[in-house]
Write an enzyme that holds these catalytic residues in place. Structure first.
Site, PDB file in Angstrom:
ATOM      1  N   ASN A  48       0.826  -1.210   0.000  1.00 15.72           N
ATOM      2  CA  ASN A  48       0.000   0.000   0.000  1.00 15.72           C
ATOM      3  C   ASN A  48       0.863   1.264   0.000  1.00 15.72           C
ATOM      4  O   ASN A  48       0.379   2.345   0.309  1.00 15.72           O
ATOM      5  CB  ASN A  48      -0.905   0.015   1.236  1.00 15.72           C
ATOM      6  CG  ASN A  48      -1.803  -1.204   1.293  1.00 15.72           C
ATOM      7  OD1 ASN A  48      -2.423  -1.569   0.311  1.00 15.72           O
ATOM      8  ND2 ASN A  48      -1.842  -1.859   2.447  1.00 15.72           N
ATOM      9  N   HIS A 134     -13.736  -1.774   6.912  1.00 15.89           N
ATOM     10  CA  HIS A 134     -12.553  -2.465   7.444  1.00 15.89           C
ATOM     11  C   HIS A 134     -12.799  -2.994   8.858  1.00 15.89           C
ATOM     12  O   HIS A 134     -13.551  -2.403   9.641  1.00 15.89           O
ATOM     13  CB  HIS A 134     -11.394  -1.462   7.478  1.00 15.89           C
ATOM     14  CG  HIS A 134     -10.059  -2.070   7.731  1.00 15.89           C
ATOM     15  ND1 HIS A 134      -9.543  -2.204   8.994  1.00 15.89           N
ATOM     16  CD2 HIS A 134      -9.142  -2.598   6.887  1.00 15.89           C
ATOM     17  CE1 HIS A 134      -8.342  -2.769   8.907  1.00 15.89           C
ATOM     18  NE2 HIS A 134      -8.073  -3.021   7.644  1.00 15.89           N
ATOM     19  N   GLU A 178     -15.709   4.110   4.328  1.00 17.78           N
ATOM     20  CA  GLU A 178     -14.335   4.308   3.860  1.00 17.78           C
ATOM     21  C   GLU A 178     -14.364   5.207   2.638  1.00 17.78           C
ATOM     22  O   GLU A 178     -15.272   5.089   1.805  1.00 17.78           O
ATOM     23  CB  GLU A 178     -13.703   2.959   3.489  1.00 17.78           C
ATOM     24  CG  GLU A 178     -13.484   2.083   4.689  1.00 17.78           C
ATOM     25  CD  GLU A 178     -12.832   0.747   4.355  1.00 17.78           C
ATOM     26  OE1 GLU A 178     -12.053   0.654   3.394  1.00 17.78           O
ATOM     27  OE2 GLU A 178     -13.121  -0.218   5.084  1.00 17.78           O
ATOM     28  N   SER A 182     -10.912  -0.751   0.972  1.00 21.52           N
ATOM     29  CA  SER A 182      -9.574  -1.319   0.942  1.00 21.52           C
ATOM     30  C   SER A 182      -9.469  -2.609   0.144  1.00 21.52           C
ATOM     31  O   SER A 182      -8.418  -2.918  -0.402  1.00 21.52           O
ATOM     32  CB  SER A 182      -9.077  -1.569   2.368  1.00 21.52           C
ATOM     33  OG  SER A 182      -9.899  -2.511   3.018  1.00 21.52           O
ATOM     34  N   ASP A 207     -13.012   6.867   6.783  1.00 27.35           N
ATOM     35  CA  ASP A 207     -11.683   6.286   6.940  1.00 27.35           C
ATOM     36  C   ASP A 207     -11.042   6.377   5.563  1.00 27.35           C
ATOM     37  O   ASP A 207     -11.448   5.684   4.632  1.00 27.35           O
ATOM     38  CB  ASP A 207     -11.839   4.824   7.396  1.00 27.35           C
ATOM     39  CG  ASP A 207     -10.504   4.094   7.465  1.00 27.35           C
ATOM     40  OD1 ASP A 207      -9.567   4.504   6.752  1.00 27.35           O
ATOM     41  OD2 ASP A 207     -10.414   3.098   8.206  1.00 27.35           O
ATOM     42  N   HIS A 210      -6.935   4.733   2.247  1.00 27.69           N
ATOM     43  CA  HIS A 210      -6.461   4.483   0.875  1.00 27.69           C
ATOM     44  C   HIS A 210      -6.746   5.641  -0.078  1.00 27.69           C
ATOM     45  O   HIS A 210      -6.596   5.485  -1.279  1.00 27.69           O
ATOM     46  CB  HIS A 210      -7.077   3.181   0.351  1.00 27.69           C
ATOM     47  CG  HIS A 210      -6.687   2.006   1.177  1.00 27.69           C
ATOM     48  ND1 HIS A 210      -5.516   1.303   0.982  1.00 27.69           N
ATOM     49  CD2 HIS A 210      -7.293   1.433   2.247  1.00 27.69           C
ATOM     50  CE1 HIS A 210      -5.426   0.341   1.877  1.00 27.69           C
ATOM     51  NE2 HIS A 210      -6.493   0.395   2.662  1.00 27.69           N
ATOM     52  N   LYS A 240       0.160   4.130   4.580  1.00 23.67           N
ATOM     53  CA  LYS A 240      -0.022   3.698   3.185  1.00 23.67           C
ATOM     54  C   LYS A 240       0.722   4.694   2.274  1.00 23.67           C
ATOM     55  O   LYS A 240       1.927   4.586   2.166  1.00 23.67           O
ATOM     56  CB  LYS A 240      -1.511   3.568   2.874  1.00 23.67           C
ATOM     57  CG  LYS A 240      -2.275   2.915   4.047  1.00 23.67           C
ATOM     58  CD  LYS A 240      -2.765   1.563   3.779  1.00 23.67           C
ATOM     59  CE  LYS A 240      -3.612   1.039   4.930  1.00 23.67           C
ATOM     60  NZ  LYS A 240      -3.073  -0.108   5.610  1.00 23.67           N
TER      61      LYS A 240
HETATM   62  C1  LIG Z   1      -9.503   1.078   5.514  1.00 27.41           C
HETATM   63  C2  LIG Z   1      -8.427   0.849   6.520  1.00 27.41           C
HETATM   64  N1  LIG Z   1      -8.534   1.422   7.723  1.00 27.41           N
HETATM   65  C3  LIG Z   1      -7.592   1.257   8.656  1.00 27.41           C
HETATM   66  C4  LIG Z   1      -6.494   0.474   8.429  1.00 27.41           C
HETATM   67  C5  LIG Z   1      -5.513   0.279   9.525  1.00 27.41           C
HETATM   68  O1  LIG Z   1      -4.462   1.175   9.366  1.00 27.41           O
HETATM   69  P1  LIG Z   1      -3.042   0.849  10.011  1.00 27.41           P
HETATM   70  O2  LIG Z   1      -2.383  -0.118   9.104  1.00 27.41           O
HETATM   71  O3  LIG Z   1      -2.374   2.181  10.060  1.00 27.41           O
HETATM   72  O4  LIG Z   1      -3.311   0.272  11.352  1.00 27.41           O
HETATM   73  C6  LIG Z   1      -6.329  -0.134   7.194  1.00 27.41           C
HETATM   74  C7  LIG Z   1      -5.134  -0.956   6.941  1.00 27.41           C
HETATM   75  O5  LIG Z   1      -5.146  -2.060   6.598  1.00 27.41           O
HETATM   76  C8  LIG Z   1      -7.326   0.034   6.218  1.00 27.41           C
HETATM   77  O6  LIG Z   1      -7.241  -0.567   5.037  1.00 27.41           O
END
Ligand SMILES: Cc1ncc(COP(=O)(O)O)c(C=O)c1O
Length: 383
Positions: A48, A134, A178, A182, A207, A210, A240
């Site tokens: 990522n 997620h 999101e 993801s 969130d 990405h 990411k």
């Molecule tokens: C949509 C989403 N939120 C949160 C996270 C978690 O982030 P981090 O890897 O910084 O813990 C991810 C990571 O996989 C994600 O894809």
């Protein structure tokens, strides 16, 4: 203890039967887009690190300098003595980029979501979550103790229906989605979601793990379609496109101040290593200096989808849905044999029957490799 080992072994056997057992493979990054695994060099389409900034000389140097200046670890929670001076600079930069009053950095994106949601809602409240959100959004929603309702993926009418029927029996309501999904790479309909949330006095939280760095000139998904969408709670991660580690929330001053008193992962977990914070600042500097960089991952993803005969990419993430777990693993092995790392994603990360290859496109992926990969997927996998 025998019963403990027997329990673990039985669980593992069950997972194995379903092709859902997971294992860790040593994977050394050996350049912006290369991975060394089991003695082989593979071109990775599973990182990522969309802008390849984790490997950028200026970002690496910033991390090294921070270690020299402040040491390897933060030493305590941010509220005790772990709030080293780099945090302020990063939070100001993030808030400016996101058009928010202020920001707060957390230990990771996961920790941010399990901190933010329970700090905002509780037993008398309602949380609406997109069905494909997620795992850490679900974790935060469940930990909050609020009533949690699922809305069909990206279905604004369903959100309206749920709010119409349930909003008035709850004190506060939060809608969480999101910016870029993801595992699917599609984008949330933020403008209509924002309107519906506003109409029902519900708080919209995105969130944008990405979206940051790769959409809307790097500002993220709320900035991707012309006029910025009003999102009062913009969460994301530094891990990411920024190539570092950590999470954040951009919001108004009272909301961010509340996090410092109520978000448990911020209060009860050690602050980020100074190197991670310095690397994220340096990554934001690179993006500001080279705005064209932020367009490359999506351009490459779209080149791939056109060549592979797939629907046009909406983000740098492209899923190739296979179906059965075993077939997805087989497809991943086939590509590995051809020198590509494309990890298979299986339930429960994605819904049953939708095991897939998840490809992520990065700024430095060579075009010839994208062409070859598209040919393999078109002719030997997505038939
Ligand atoms: C949509 C989403 N939120 C949160 C996270 C978690 O982030 P981090 O890897 O910084 O813990 C991810 C990571 O996989 C994600 O894809």
């Amino acid at each position: 203890m025998r019963s403990l080992d027997e329990f673990a072994a039985a669980k593992l056997r069950d997972l194995e039967t379903l092709d859902r057992r997971r294992s860790l493979s040593d994977s050394a990054r050996t350049g912006p887009v290369w991975i060394e695994r089991d003695g082989r060099r593979l071109l990775s389409f599973s990182c990522n690190d969309y802008l390849n900034l984790s490997q950028h000389p200026a970002v690496r140097e910033a991390a090294i300098a921070a270690i020299r200046d402040y040491g390897a670890g933060a030493g305590a929670s941010r509220l005790v003595t772990g709030n080293h001076p780099l945090y302020r600079a990063l939070e100001e930069r993030l808030a400016r980029l996101k058009g928010a009053e202020t920001a707060c950095v957390f230990g990771s994106g996961y920790l941010a979501n399990i901190g933010i949601i329970p700090a905002l809602v509780g037993r008398e409240d309602l949380v609406l979550v997109d069905a494909l959100a997620h795992a850490c959004i679900w974790a935060g929603a469940r930990m909050s103790g609020a009533e949690v309702m699922t809305f069909r993926h990206n279905d604004v009418d369903h959100v309206a229906e749920l709010l119409d029927s349930a909003r008035r029996t709850h004190r506060y309501a939060l809608v969480v989605t999101e910016g870029v999904f993801s595992m699917d790479g599609d984008r949330a309909p933020l403008q209509p979601l924002s309107q519906i949330a506003e109409t029902h006095d519900a708080w919209l939280m995105t969130d944008d793990a990405h979206g940051l760095g790769v959409l809307g000139n790097g500002r993220g998904s709320s900035f991707a379609d012309g006029a910025p969408v009003a999102v009062p709670l913009q969460m994301g991660t530094l891990s990411k496109a920024l190539g570092s580690y950590g999470g954040y929330l951009c919001a108004t001053t009272p909301v961010i101040e509340l996090m410092k008193s109520r978000a448990r992962p911020l209060i009860y977990s050690t602050g980020l290593p100074p190197a991670s914070v310095a690397a994220a600042i340096a990554a934001l500097d690179v993006i500001a200096r080279e705005p064209g960089l932020t367009e490359l991952p999506l351009t490459k993803a779209r080149r791939f989808t056109a060549l592979a005969g797939l629907p046009e990419a909406q983000s740098p993430i492209v899923p190739v849905i296979i179906g059965e777990e075993s077939a997805a693993l087989e497809a991943s092995r086939l590509l590995e044999g051809e020198g590509f790392l494309v990890t298979a994603i299986r339930p429960p990360t994605v819904p049953d029957g939708t095991a897939r290859l998840r490809l992520t496109f990065c700024a430095q992926h060579p075009d010839e490799a994208i062409e070859r990969l598209a040919g393999l997927i078109r002719d030997r996998i997505a038939r």
